[in-house]
Design a protein around this motif. Structure first.
Motif, short mmCIF file in Angstrom:
data_model
loop_
_atom_site.label_atom_id
_atom_site.label_comp_id
_atom_site.label_asym_id
_atom_site.label_seq_id
_atom_site.Cartn_x
_atom_site.Cartn_y
_atom_site.Cartn_z
N UNK A 62 23.37 44.20 49.93
CA UNK A 62 22.84 43.61 48.69
C UNK A 62 22.38 44.71 47.74
N UNK A 105 22.50 46.14 39.02
CA UNK A 105 22.18 45.65 40.36
C UNK A 105 20.88 44.86 40.34
N UNK A 124 21.49 41.51 38.70
CA UNK A 124 22.20 40.59 39.59
C UNK A 124 21.26 40.01 40.64
N UNK A 125 20.49 40.90 41.26
CA UNK A 125 19.59 40.45 42.33
C UNK A 125 18.50 39.54 41.77
N UNK A 153 30.03 45.15 39.48
CA UNK A 153 30.83 45.65 40.59
C UNK A 153 30.45 44.96 41.85
#
Lengths: 379, 268
Positions: B131, B187, B190-191, B268
């Motif tokens: 993750x 990232x 997204x998280x 990505x």
């Protein structure tokens, strides 16, 4: 937002339709996982696509999502093949993310070959030992060459730095060296006298203390103390400079780290270790003498005259001749380990430990070599 | 619009003093559930100190701190535990335990709070590592074998171990190259979206402010001067804010934002 009803009950999993229909309920979250684990372990999921009814699911986190995906794994189908119903949009996003990031299979742990690893470790240790020895010899050569250049005046001696280190290494160490050697001298006298008393030879305690301290203990104890006190300090000082890239700065400014850092420390030790060893010898004999006076009925006058008659001055020179060698070893090992530090603070600690262990080891080995050498020469 | 949202962190009148130097003198700040709040301020403005005070790593000299509606200002270490498992923390350089592999690092909090079977723990740790955007083979490496960017991701994996509700990030993009920093921002975005995280982000990076933050709080003169969306903040008249947003770096980041906004961010 289909069914966001709060469900305070425990998380649950019901398997229906022969394993092709799963009904989730309650919170599937990490704190409640222990209640859920036996349910998922007992669940038998049929091969093929599965319908998951998540309408009664009250909460989902990554651990819960992982457990659901693990349970679905038994179906032998990819995640996309299953139909998830009634899942809130936020939870669906989480489940999708976890599904894309989850490894299809748990990667196999690298197998352990205990015996082979042991052999490899032994080999590695031997190899490192040899490499370390070569490195040390190279460094000794470099140090000698630089020292010679300083002595003939082709390079500058940094007086301020040298005197500063003399104070740190020598003057500041006087109390501890004096106290410890005094105590060891007293102990040697006491233990020796106890053994010699059986032969009526108590008076030989004087020779025992004086010879052992002049020849061995004075310089050896001083060297071991300085290895722990100053060798480690050299490593820590130079090591922290290295980890802050100060050594690179020294080089980039066209200066020489050996000349700037090592030579002052080396000269300070070369001068101060013999002086401290001299103090150590005096204090050791003093300690022995005081024990003799207080506990063994050897008067101070008797002690001094016997010391004068029976103990040859050559013992003193034998002891003193070792001092510069020990000083060189301690300074070289301490500084070399400092130069070997890489980056992190942890590395500074590791090399400081290594520096103390190695310099004490070398000091004792060289002392043994000296003992054999002088024995052969009959000195 | 913020009146109806749940504040997960409330700081009221926070005061911090070091010797004779007053770092904070009446800081008020609220962090709402689900938002990414960026905290900026000059060096020495007390961004990290504020974060440490909220986390309980430093006892404030005055004021109150409430987390999830409960007053945590003067809690003892033991009483703090239930709160601690609800937030994750990423230190500047990851602060990974150097004697443990990445996977073992992630398992430390899991082991501390929960009693899970080994295989589930392994898989959960691996999931967090993936993750955080690391390849699976990073799991068995030691922190010293990783690059700076990977160490941050590994630190993030450990911060995510307990499925926290709030994620504290202390300058996550400092020391990363621009591409690595942008990837890290992506990232986090997204998280945050997928896991429903609330993020408290201390940063110097103007790009992060524009790309990542829902709201920006500016810390200067010992107070939070303004806490609002970046469009509002950049028009604030305070001299430090003007210097920051009108300066070359701020303008560059704003320009970049304007140029890339219509297109989807590279993921990505």
């Amino acid at each position: 937002m289909a069914a966001a009803m709060p469900n305070p009950g425990p998380p649950d999993l019901a398997v229906e339709a022969g394993g092709s229909h799963l009904r989730l309920s309650g919170p599937w979250t990490l704190p409640r996982l222990d209640a859920l684990l036996p349910r998922t372990a007992a669940a038998r999921v049929a091969p093929g696509p599965v319908v998951v009814d998540a309408a009664a699911l009250s909460a989902l986190d990554t651990a819960g999502a992982l457990l659901l995906l693990r349970t679905l794994r038994a179906s032998g189908q990819p995640f996309e093949a299953h139909r998830i119903e009634g899942l809130r949009e936020a939870d669906a996003a989480l489940l999708r993310l976890v599904a894309t990031r989850l490894e299809p299979e748990r990667p196999a742990r690298e197998p352990h070959f205990a015996f082979r690893e042991m052999l490899a470790r032994i080999g590695g240790a031997v190899w490192r030992f040899i490499a370390q020895g070569r490195e040390f010899l190279g460094f000794v050569g470099l140090t000698m060459a630089t020292l010679a250049q300083v002595l003939v005046g082709r390079r500058r001696l940094r007086w301020t730095s040298t005197v500063f280190h003399m104070e740190q290494v020598g003057l500041d160490a006087v109390p501890i060296v004096a106290l410890l050697t005094f105590l060891v001298g007293a102990v040697v006298a006491f233990v020796g006298a106890t053994a010699l008393r059986d032969f009526g030879a108590e008076v030989f305690t004087v020779e025992l203390v004086s010879i052992s301290f002049l020849r061995e203990f004075g310089v050896l104890l001083t060297a071991i103390l300085l290895a722990g006190r100053s060798g480690s300090a050299f490593t820590a000082q130079i090591g922290s400079m290295k980890s802050r890239e100060e050594l690179d700065a020294i080089q980039a400014l066209g200066l020489d780290a050996i000349e700037l850092l090592l030579i002052p420390r080396l000269i300070a030790l070369l001068v101060m270790l013999p002086l401290l060893a001299f103090i150590a010898m005096l204090m050791g004999i003093l300690g022995g003498g005081i024990v003799g006076v207080l506990a063994l009925d050897i008067t101070p006058g008797m002690f001094v005259s016997r010391l004068h008659e029976m103990t040859d001055i050559s013992h003193f020179w034998v002891g003193m001749s070792k001092a510069p060698v020990f000083a060189f070893l301690i300074a070289a090992v301490g500084c070399l380990e400092g130069f070997k530090v890489e980056g992190s603070a942890e590395s500074v600690g590791r090399h400081t430990t290594a520096s103390v262990v190695q310099s004490i080891f070398l000091v004792i080995v060289f002392d043994a070599v000296f003992a054999m050498f002088f024995m052969e020469l009959d000195i | 619009m913020s009146a109806d949202r749940e504040a997960v962190i409330e700081v009221e009148g926070l005061r911090n003093v070091f010797g004779r130097q007053v770092v904070h003198d009446g800081v008020d700040l609220r962090v709402f559930r689900g938002e990414v709040l960026g905290v900026i301020g000059g060096s020495g403005a007390g961004k990290s100190v504020m974060m440490r005070a909220i986390l309980g790593l430093k006892r404030p000299d005055g004021g109150r701190i409430r987390m999830f509606g409960a007053d945590t200002t003067h809690l003892e270490a033991e009483q703090r535990k239930p709160f601690e498992r609800r937030f994750g923390l990423l230190f500047q350089d990851g602060a990974l335990f150097s004697s443990l592999t990445v996977a073992e690092n992630v398992k430390v909090p899991l082991n501390e709070y929960y009693d899970l079977p080994d295989d589930l723990q392994d898989e959960l740790a691996l999931l967090k590592i993936r993750l955080a955007g690391l390849p699976a083979d990073a799991a068995h490496k030691y922190p010293s074998q990783l690059s700076g960017g990977m160490r941050k991701r590994a630190g993030l994996a450990r911060a995510l171990a307990l499925d926290p509700e709030i994620l504290f990030l202390d300058e996550p993009t400092s020391g990363l190259d621009p591409i690595g920093a942008a990837a890290f921002d992506d990232l986090i975005r997204t998280l945050t979206d997928a896991l429903g995280l609330t993020v408290f982000l201390v940063t110097h990076d103007m790009d992060s402010l524009y790309n990542l933050c829902d709201r920006v709080a500016v810390l200067a003169d010992g107070k939070v001067i303004v806490a609002d969306t970046v469009d509002v903040v950049e028009r604030h008249p305070h001299p430090w804010i003007r210097g920051c947003f009108q300066g070359p770096r701020g303008r560059g980041a704003a320009l970049q934002q304007a140029r890339t906004a219509p297109q989807p961010q590279g993921s990505h």
